[in-house]
Motif scaffolding. Structure first.
Motif, PDB file in Angstrom:
ATOM      1  N   UNK A   9      24.431  80.416  78.193  1.00 18.27           N
ATOM      2  CA  UNK A   9      23.065  80.929  78.101  1.00 18.27           C
ATOM      3  C   UNK A   9      22.699  81.180  76.643  1.00 18.27           C
ATOM      4  N   UNK A  10      23.627  81.743  75.869  1.00 11.46           N
ATOM      5  CA  UNK A  10      23.372  81.999  74.451  1.00 11.46           C
ATOM      6  C   UNK A  10      23.156  80.695  73.697  1.00 11.46           C
ATOM      7  N   UNK A  11      23.971  79.690  73.983  1.00 10.91           N
ATOM      8  CA  UNK A  11      23.824  78.393  73.317  1.00 10.91           C
ATOM      9  C   UNK A  11      22.483  77.752  73.676  1.00 10.91           C
ATOM     10  N   UNK A  12      22.099  77.838  74.947  1.00 12.10           N
ATOM     11  CA  UNK A  12      20.809  77.286  75.369  1.00 12.10           C
ATOM     12  C   UNK A  12      19.666  78.004  74.666  1.00 12.10           C
ATOM     13  N   UNK A  13      19.744  79.324  74.570  1.00  7.27           N
ATOM     14  CA  UNK A  13      18.688  80.090  73.903  1.00  7.27           C
ATOM     15  C   UNK A  13      18.568  79.688  72.435  1.00  7.27           C
ATOM     16  N   UNK A  14      19.699  79.539  71.732  1.00 11.49           N
ATOM     17  CA  UNK A  14      19.668  79.123  70.329  1.00 11.49           C
ATOM     18  C   UNK A  14      19.094  77.716  70.184  1.00 11.49           C
ATOM     19  N   UNK A  15      19.466  76.826  71.098  1.00 10.04           N
ATOM     20  CA  UNK A  15      18.945  75.461  71.071  1.00 10.04           C
ATOM     21  C   UNK A  15      17.426  75.469  71.247  1.00 10.04           C
ATOM     22  N   UNK A  16      16.924  76.246  72.215  1.00 12.72           N
ATOM     23  CA  UNK A  16      15.484  76.301  72.460  1.00 12.72           C
ATOM     24  C   UNK A  16      14.735  76.908  71.274  1.00 12.72           C
ATOM     25  N   UNK A  17      15.314  77.913  70.631  1.00  5.82           N
ATOM     26  CA  UNK A  17      14.678  78.499  69.446  1.00  5.82           C
ATOM     27  C   UNK A  17      14.599  77.466  68.331  1.00  5.82           C
ATOM     28  N   UNK A  18      15.669  76.682  68.149  1.00  5.51           N
ATOM     29  CA  UNK A  18      15.660  75.636  67.122  1.00  5.51           C
ATOM     30  C   UNK A  18      14.607  74.575  67.434  1.00  5.51           C
ATOM     31  N   UNK A  19      14.513  74.178  68.697  1.00  9.15           N
ATOM     32  CA  UNK A  19      13.491  73.203  69.087  1.00  9.15           C
ATOM     33  C   UNK A  19      12.094  73.756  68.887  1.00  9.15           C
ATOM     34  N   UNK A  20      11.925  75.029  69.177  1.00  6.56           N
ATOM     35  CA  UNK A  20      10.617  75.650  69.020  1.00  6.56           C
ATOM     36  C   UNK A  20      10.140  75.515  67.582  1.00  6.56           C
ATOM     37  N   UNK A  21      11.015  75.760  66.656  1.00  6.15           N
ATOM     38  CA  UNK A  21      10.646  75.639  65.254  1.00  6.15           C
ATOM     39  C   UNK A  21      10.341  74.207  64.856  1.00  6.15           C
ATOM     40  N   UNK A  22      11.028  73.248  65.489  1.00  7.18           N
ATOM     41  CA  UNK A  22      10.866  71.850  65.105  1.00  7.18           C
ATOM     42  C   UNK A  22       9.770  71.115  65.861  1.00  7.18           C
ATOM     43  N   UNK A  23       9.540  71.491  67.139  1.00  7.78           N
ATOM     44  CA  UNK A  23       8.674  70.656  67.976  1.00  7.78           C
ATOM     45  C   UNK A  23       7.459  71.363  68.559  1.00  7.78           C
ATOM     46  N   UNK A  61      -0.844  77.417  73.129  1.00  7.80           N
ATOM     47  CA  UNK A  61       0.205  76.702  73.851  1.00  7.80           C
ATOM     48  C   UNK A  61       1.524  76.758  73.094  1.00  7.80           C
ATOM     49  N   UNK A  62       2.595  76.698  73.858  1.00  8.38           N
ATOM     50  CA  UNK A  62       3.937  76.574  73.286  1.00  8.38           C
ATOM     51  C   UNK A  62       4.582  75.399  74.005  1.00  8.38           C
ATOM     52  N   UNK A  63       4.660  74.274  73.331  1.00  6.37           N
ATOM     53  CA  UNK A  63       5.196  73.060  73.927  1.00  6.37           C
ATOM     54  C   UNK A  63       6.431  72.659  73.139  1.00  6.37           C
ATOM     55  N   UNK A  64       7.570  72.686  73.827  1.00  5.67           N
ATOM     56  CA  UNK A  64       8.835  72.323  73.205  1.00  5.67           C
ATOM     57  C   UNK A  64       9.214  70.951  73.732  1.00  5.67           C
ATOM     58  N   UNK A  65       9.341  70.001  72.842  1.00  7.14           N
ATOM     59  CA  UNK A  65       9.613  68.634  73.241  1.00  7.14           C
ATOM     60  C   UNK A  65       8.310  67.903  73.494  1.00  7.14           C
ATOM     61  N   UNK A  66       8.392  66.832  74.272  1.00  6.55           N
ATOM     62  CA  UNK A  66       7.195  66.063  74.588  1.00  6.55           C
ATOM     63  C   UNK A  66       7.488  65.129  75.740  1.00  6.55           C
ATOM     64  N   UNK A  67       6.430  64.518  76.235  1.00  4.08           N
ATOM     65  CA  UNK A  67       6.591  63.550  77.311  1.00  4.08           C
ATOM     66  C   UNK A  67       7.017  64.190  78.613  1.00  4.08           C
ATOM     67  N   UNK A  68       7.824  63.478  79.373  1.00  6.44           N
ATOM     68  CA  UNK A  68       8.199  63.939  80.709  1.00  6.44           C
ATOM     69  C   UNK A  68       9.280  65.019  80.717  1.00  6.44           C
TER      70      UNK A  68
END
Length: 153
Positions: A9-23, A61-68
């Motif tokens: 869960x911690x790794x997933x949270x860190x990954x999502x935070x990193x994606x949030x900043x990038x995408x 909006x908060x969109x992390x990633x794109x497409x499907x």
């Protein structure tokens, strides 16, 4: 004691935070011709169609990633009233392969759809005077995501 589940869960949270900043999307609604706006919104939201003329509100909006495979929350301003928007989602999402889990028509309408390993919740409310006729909030996430409540110390 730290468990494997806590580490995941911690790794997933860190990954999502990193994606949030990038995408994550930011700023105002897409601009350009209606076709250009539609193309940008389709690139962001993938297989989640929107009513004709609807515009994504980038600042809300908060969109992390794109497409499907995007996750997050898309706030959309619609030209149609809440009743027409509700009918649109009930009709068009199943055509795009989404299965309706539940649908509640009320002052604030809620529809929940699933497709593969994804869940989409659609909230529809009447717009404000002088603003859009309705506001749509689409939340997209993985189905059955493990969410662990924080423990009290």
């Amino acid at each position: 004691m730290i468990t494997i589940q806590t580490l995941k869960v911690s790794a997933l949270a860190l990954f999502l935070v990193a994606l949030l900043g990038a995408c994550a999307s930011s700023g105002d609604s897409p601009s350009g011709s209606p076709q250009e706006v539609q193309e940008v919104q389709t690139q962001l939201l993938g297989d989640m169609p929107l009513p004709q003329g609807a515009r994504l509100s980038g600042g809300e909006s908060i969109i992390i990633g794109r497409g499907d495979q995007w996750v997050g929350r898309a706030v959309v301003n619609a030209l149609q009233g809440a009743t027409d928007v509700y009918a649109f989602f009930q009709s068009e999402y199943p055509k795009s392969g989404w299965t309706t889990v539940t649908a509640v028509k009320a002052k604030t309408s809620i529809l929940v759809f699933t497709k593969g390993d994804r869940t989409a919740t659609v909230e529809i409310v009447d717009g404000s005077l002088g603003g859009p006729k309705s506001v749509i909030i689409v939340t997209s996430s993985p189905k059955n995501a493990n969410v662990v409540a924080p423990t009290r110390k």
